[in-house]
Design a protein around this motif. Structure first.
Motif, PDB file in Angstrom:
ATOM      1  N   VAL A 114       0.837  -1.206   0.061  1.00  0.00           N
ATOM      2  CA  VAL A 114       0.072  -0.071   0.009  1.00  0.00           C
ATOM      3  C   VAL A 114       0.927   1.179   0.051  1.00  0.00           C
ATOM      4  N   ASN A 115       0.867   1.961  -0.934  1.00  0.00           N
ATOM      5  CA  ASN A 115       1.655   3.480  -1.085  1.00  0.00           C
ATOM      6  C   ASN A 115       0.653   4.417  -1.515  1.00  0.00           C
ATOM      7  N   GLN A 116       0.253   5.383  -0.509  1.00  0.00           N
ATOM      8  CA  GLN A 116      -0.441   6.469  -0.882  1.00  0.00           C
ATOM      9  C   GLN A 116       0.267   7.988  -1.254  1.00  0.00           C
ATOM     10  N   TRP A 117       1.477   7.639  -1.499  1.00  0.00           N
ATOM     11  CA  TRP A 117       2.456   8.824  -1.969  1.00  0.00           C
ATOM     12  C   TRP A 117       1.924   9.797  -2.898  1.00  0.00           C
ATOM     13  N   ASP A 118       0.967   9.383  -3.689  1.00  0.00           N
ATOM     14  CA  ASP A 118       0.270  10.565  -4.507  1.00  0.00           C
ATOM     15  C   ASP A 118      -1.146  11.016  -4.369  1.00  0.00           C
ATOM     16  N   ASN A 119      -1.427  10.863  -2.861  1.00  0.00           N
ATOM     17  CA  ASN A 119      -2.969  11.154  -2.677  1.00  0.00           C
ATOM     18  C   ASN A 119      -3.010  11.798  -1.537  1.00  0.00           C
ATOM     19  N   PRO A 120      -2.330  13.236  -1.684  1.00  0.00           N
ATOM     20  CA  PRO A 120      -2.079  14.122  -0.249  1.00  0.00           C
ATOM     21  C   PRO A 120      -3.413  14.567   0.218  1.00  0.00           C
ATOM     22  N   ILE A 121      -3.569  14.777   1.152  1.00  0.00           N
ATOM     23  CA  ILE A 121      -4.766  15.765   1.946  1.00  0.00           C
ATOM     24  C   ILE A 121      -4.138  17.008   2.207  1.00  0.00           C
TER      25      ILE A 121
ATOM     26  N   SER B  52      -0.965  22.363  -2.051  1.00  0.00           N
ATOM     27  CA  SER B  52      -0.714  20.893  -2.128  1.00  0.00           C
ATOM     28  C   SER B  52       0.883  20.595  -2.749  1.00  0.00           C
ATOM     29  N   ALA B  53       1.083  19.389  -2.990  1.00  0.00           N
ATOM     30  CA  ALA B  53       2.298  19.143  -3.655  1.00  0.00           C
ATOM     31  C   ALA B  53       1.841  18.534  -5.090  1.00  0.00           C
ATOM     32  N   SER B  54       2.980  18.596  -6.111  1.00  0.00           N
ATOM     33  CA  SER B  54       2.748  17.995  -7.410  1.00  0.00           C
ATOM     34  C   SER B  54       3.653  16.718  -7.505  1.00  0.00           C
ATOM     35  N   ARG B  55       3.449  16.024  -8.547  1.00  0.00           N
ATOM     36  CA  ARG B  55       4.055  14.946  -8.743  1.00  0.00           C
ATOM     37  C   ARG B  55       5.545  15.235  -9.455  1.00  0.00           C
ATOM     38  N   VAL B  56       6.495  14.498  -9.132  1.00  0.00           N
ATOM     39  CA  VAL B  56       7.651  14.340  -9.911  1.00  0.00           C
ATOM     40  C   VAL B  56       7.518  13.839 -11.063  1.00  0.00           C
ATOM     41  N   ASP B  57       7.934  14.443 -12.346  1.00  0.00           N
ATOM     42  CA  ASP B  57       7.788  13.800 -13.507  1.00  0.00           C
ATOM     43  C   ASP B  57       8.531  12.509 -13.808  1.00  0.00           C
ATOM     44  N   PRO B  58       7.839  11.620 -14.159  1.00  0.00           N
ATOM     45  CA  PRO B  58       8.368  10.153 -14.407  1.00  0.00           C
ATOM     46  C   PRO B  58       9.714  10.224 -15.062  1.00  0.00           C
ATOM     47  N   ASP B  59      10.073  11.165 -15.870  1.00  0.00           N
ATOM     48  CA  ASP B  59      11.295  11.333 -16.646  1.00  0.00           C
ATOM     49  C   ASP B  59      12.457  11.949 -15.657  1.00  0.00           C
ATOM     50  N   GLN B  60      11.911  12.601 -14.657  1.00  0.00           N
ATOM     51  CA  GLN B  60      12.893  13.102 -13.799  1.00  0.00           C
ATOM     52  C   GLN B  60      13.105  12.163 -12.657  1.00  0.00           C
TER      53      GLN B  60
END
Length: 556
Positions: free
Chosen positions: A431-438, A462-470
């Motif tokens: 379980v990894n909720q890294w991309d679902n912040p409150i 809130s926070a943005s996701r790191v681009d997969p290419d980065q």
């Protein structure tokens, strides 16, 4: 007339002092307006009745919390998860992502302390020395955006965590002031004798262990009742006689007073004695040469403080207790490769901080341009700017306060004992909720500061996701001989986009290596190519912040 009750003593007759449990005050406060009451005692006494009607066997679930407090179901689950993360427990954590219900009386105490105001952060006694170590700009700022005016104001008023003694005294003073109200939430009248004869059963008395504890071992030691004169010698096979609430109140007040006097004496003797290299206020310019402050008490957290332009590693065998605080570290690489219950990262800049496995809660606060890599049950991020968080978290990340340009990414590293440590503290790799912040409020009502009208309603950025290419994997260097373990890869599965990006990068790297090997270059052209690659690599090290990892190779 009852005899006066003496503060708790151990079998050797030396005084065992009462301490506040830090965890509810440090990790258990939520900036949700409907949880903060102008008159918490009166509100909660009436709320208690409603919760009793909705409870099942004394347990309250998110639906009951939502209905009683008139908050959303998501916020009710957040209340339940936060409370669960700060409950005292000496049992190993079970690997589970969610908690289904909590005890009614624990919930009442949790809701009451939402009225607590934190001690204001202090300014450093040598602000010039601090500026030398933590400048307003850094080597990385050329690659990062300019500060907003609001951030600029905050960055020019560096915040420093209050000392543990000051925080403990502040928490004890709060409990001293509110003790009568807190006891009223737990006490019950003797049947047929009315409200004047309130008593506490041993079970209700034990709930006070949510807020206070005796001695250095805290929740790992004896139960609270075993330190009291009311239940210490109770027959385990017989129901204990309830204690009068008034006597419990007087006894606790005496213990709080004794503890406050002890803190005052200890602080006074420290101030009048010779300066110590491990003092909390050690000048930041000397921090690299002074021993890092690590506490020896099993109750107090271990401190890693004032590391500057270097690397620092701690393994499980190096950590006393189950809590760590990384404070005011700059342009460094910090590795805490251990199973923990709680971790705090405060006031760090331009650093990479790797926390092993944290089974209860992580709090990251007042950090700038830091990379934080952590496997944890839950994390709270407050008042940070331009930080990147590589997360393996079982619950949704909580973001609050005045943040700017935060990024989140999936967990990106491992070390040999990681899965063993995760299992020990109850973290699920599935379980990894890294991309679902409150994101909650921008203003924290617990910070003792006054705020302009209307600001309390503004939601935190809130926070943005790191681009997969980065996205890149992080390799923890082998800094000691403690390398035995079964973990050979990242235990958290990468999302498809990040996995595909990694596979592309690995393929591209292989192709480039092959081209370089086969290129028919003369020696001088090879030297030019090598020089160009070094320049680009150096630029990347600074732009990404990975230059700090080279500290691991300097003098270690």
């Amino acid at each position: 007339m009852t005899e006066p009750i003496e503060p708790s003593t151990s079998s050797s007759m030396s005084t065992v002092f009462l301490h506040p449990r830090r965890e509810p005050f440090e990790h258990g406060l939520l900036p949700i307006p409907k949880l903060i009451f102008s008159d918490p005692a009166q509100t909660l006494i009436s709320l208690k009745q409603k919760l009793l009607e909705l409870s099942s066997g004394g347990k309250v679930d998110p639906a009951a919390i939502s209905e009683s407090l008139q908050i959303s179901l998501d916020h009710a689950r957040l209340v339940l998860d936060t409370l669960s993360s700060v409950l005292p427990s000496s049992e190993p954590e079970l690997p589970t992502a969610e908690v289904s219900a909590v005890d009614l009386h624990d919930l009442l105490l949790f809701l009451y302390i939402q009225s607590y105001k934190r001690l204001l952060p202090r300014t450093h006694k040598d602000s010039v020395a601090v500026a030398d170590v933590w400048p307003s700009t850094s080597a990385f700022d050329g690659y990062l955006s300019a500060l907003s005016p609001l951030q600029l104001v905050r960055s020019n008023s560096r915040r420093f965590m209050p000392s543990q003694a000051d925080e403990e005294a502040h928490q004890l003073s709060y409990l001293q002031k509110h003790l009568a109200n807190i006891l009223s939430l737990l006490a019950e009248p003797v049947e047929g004798e009315g409200e004047e004869s309130l008593v506490l059963s041993m079970d209700r008395f034990e709930h006070l262990g949510f807020l206070v504890q005796f001695g250095d071992k805290g929740s790992e030691g004896n139960s609270l009742s075993q330190h009291s004169p009311f239940f210490a010698n109770s027959d385990p096979d017989m129901p204990a006689v309830p204690a009068p609430a008034a006597q419990v109140h007087d006894w606790l007040l005496q213990n709080i007073t004794s503890a406050l006097e002890h803190i005052s004496e200890r602080t006074s003797s420290k101030e009048n004695g010779p300066a110590s290299a491990s003092d909390q206020d050690v000048a930041m310019t000397d921090a690299c040469n002074a021993p890092v402050k690590v506490s020896t008490s099993t109750r107090a957290p271990s401190f890693i403080e004032g590391v500057s332009k270097s690397s620092y590693v701690k393994h499980a065998s190096d950590i006393k207790g189950s809590s760590v605080k990384v404070v005011n570290c700059h342009e460094s690489a910090i590795y805490i490769l251990a199973p923990l219950r709680y971790a705090t990262v405060y006031g760090c800049s331009d650093s990479t901080i790797v926390l092993g496995a944290v089974g209860k809660a992580v709090r990251v606060e007042h950090c700038e341009r830091a990379h934080v890599i952590v496997a944890a049950k839950r994390i709270c991020i407050a008042n940070c700017r331009e930080c990147v968080f590589f997360l393996g978290v079982n619950q949704q990340p909580l973001i609050l306060g005045d943040n700017h340009k935060l990024q989140v990414a999936p967990y990106n590293t491992f070390y040999p004992q990681l899965e063993e440590h995760m299992n020990e503290v109850g973290i699920l790799p599935t379980v990894n909720q890294w991309d679902n912040p409150i994101a909650l409020g921008m203003v924290d009502p617990h910070d003792s500061l006054s705020h302009p009208a209307g600001v309390a309603d503004v939601q935190a950025e809130s926070a943005s996701r790191v681009d997969p290419d980065q996205f890149t994997n992080f390799v923890i260097p082998n800094l000691s001989e403690e390398s035995t373990g079964s973990t050979k890869a990242n235990p958290f599965t990468l999302p498809d986009a990040y996995m595909a990006s990694q596979q592309r990068n690995q393929k591209n790297l292989g192709e480039i290596r092959e081209l370089l090997r086969e290129a028919p270059l003369e020696d001088n052209r090879k030297r030019e190519l090598s020089s160009a690659l070094h320049v680009y690599f150096k630029d990347w090290l600074y732009a990404s912040g990975n230059i700090r990892q080279l500290y691991c190779l300097q003098g270690d």
